[in-house]
Design a protein around this motif. Structure first.
Motif, short mmCIF file in Angstrom:
data_model
loop_
_atom_site.label_atom_id
_atom_site.label_comp_id
_atom_site.label_asym_id
_atom_site.label_seq_id
_atom_site.Cartn_x
_atom_site.Cartn_y
_atom_site.Cartn_z
N SER A 16 115.18 49.13 54.60
CA SER A 16 116.01 50.05 55.41
C SER A 16 115.10 51.44 55.74
O SER A 16 114.13 51.75 54.91
CB SER A 16 117.22 50.44 54.55
N LEU A 17 115.24 51.95 56.77
CA LEU A 17 114.45 53.06 57.33
C LEU A 17 115.41 54.06 58.10
O LEU A 17 116.44 53.67 58.65
CB LEU A 17 113.39 52.85 58.38
N GLN A 18 115.46 55.35 57.63
CA GLN A 18 116.06 56.21 58.57
C GLN A 18 115.11 57.06 58.96
O GLN A 18 114.11 57.80 58.57
CB GLN A 18 116.90 57.28 57.47
N ALA A 29 109.96 52.91 64.07
CA ALA A 29 110.97 51.71 63.60
C ALA A 29 110.31 50.29 64.03
O ALA A 29 110.30 49.30 63.16
CB ALA A 29 112.28 51.70 64.25
N SER A 55 116.24 49.97 68.73
CA SER A 55 115.87 51.33 68.33
C SER A 55 115.63 52.27 69.61
O SER A 55 115.88 53.56 69.53
CB SER A 55 114.35 51.21 67.62
N ASP A 68 119.75 61.44 62.62
CA ASP A 68 119.01 60.27 62.65
C ASP A 68 119.66 59.05 63.10
O ASP A 68 120.89 58.95 63.19
CB ASP A 68 118.16 60.10 61.31
N ARG A 70 119.31 54.83 61.68
CA ARG A 70 119.23 53.79 60.65
C ARG A 70 119.06 52.55 61.26
O ARG A 70 119.57 51.99 61.88
CB ARG A 70 120.19 53.64 59.59
N LEU A 72 118.12 48.74 59.70
CA LEU A 72 118.21 47.75 58.20
C LEU A 72 117.90 46.45 58.76
O LEU A 72 118.39 45.95 59.58
CB LEU A 72 119.63 47.69 57.91
N THR A 85 121.93 51.81 63.32
CA THR A 85 123.16 52.53 63.27
C THR A 85 122.96 53.79 63.82
O THR A 85 121.78 54.42 63.36
CB THR A 85 123.61 52.59 61.84
N ASP A 86 123.57 54.51 64.59
CA ASP A 86 123.36 55.68 65.12
C ASP A 86 124.89 56.43 65.17
O ASP A 86 125.87 55.76 64.72
CB ASP A 86 122.90 55.75 66.60
N ARG A 120 130.05 56.97 63.47
CA ARG A 120 128.87 56.01 63.44
C ARG A 120 129.34 54.55 64.27
O ARG A 120 130.39 54.32 64.26
CB ARG A 120 128.50 55.57 62.00
N THR A 122 127.41 50.67 64.60
CA THR A 122 126.19 49.83 64.34
C THR A 122 126.02 48.64 65.39
O THR A 122 127.01 47.78 65.65
CB THR A 122 126.13 49.16 63.07
#
Length: 150
Positions: A16-18, A29, A55, A68, A70, A72, A85-86, A120, A122
């Motif tokens: 996972s990255l934010q 990303a 992304s 931000d 995310r 996943l 997810t935005d 949000r 996704t």
């Protein structure tokens, strides 16, 4: 007697990255996810292309200043699931997706959009990791190219 259930032997891998909802965040990303896929021993494509598209969409269409997005990734039972997810739930994909989502549709086994807690959303895609069947052409010349018999 102790028995191991198949469910317990299945390994779950996740990453996972934010990241900032900017072109640089979208590029990071893609690059960092590709390194993670390499470390898991998974093929980079088409996953890298799907990650790049989702992304880029989050950074372009899902951007809210100061928020931000995310990324996943997780692997379960031979499936790689990619989720981005935005914070622009008001901008859902439509029945007529753009070129990026048409590419995702062509590359992924399944994809969709899930509403999250406001604000949000996704966008997710799943790619099967099962080996593809061998092609009918194995590279062997076979009997057709051997010339006259006898």
């Amino acid at each position: 007697m102790k028995q191991n259930s198949p469910e317990l032997r299945t390994s779950l891998r996740n990453f996972s990255l934010q990241l900032s909802a900017t072109p640089r965040g979208a590029r990071l990303a893609r690059l960092l996810a590709a390194e993670q896929l390499r470390s898991w021993g998974l093929p980079l494509d088409p996953a890298r292309q799907v990650i790049a598209e989702l992304s880029a969409n989050a950074a372009t269409h899902g951007r809210t200043p100061g928020r931000d997005f995310r990324l996943l990734l997780y692997v379960v039972a031979g499936t790689l699931r990619i989720e981005v997810t935005d914070t622009r739930a008001d901008r859902l994909t439509t029945a007529r997706p753009g070129l990026g989502l048409l590419l995702v549709d062509a590359l992924a086994d399944r994809w969709g959009v899930t509403q999250g807690l406001p604000p949000r959303k996704t966008v997710w895609a799943e790619l099967g990791l099962a080996p593809k069947p061998e092609s009918a052409c194995s590279g062997d010349t076979g009997a057709l190219l051997q010339g006259p018999q006898g």
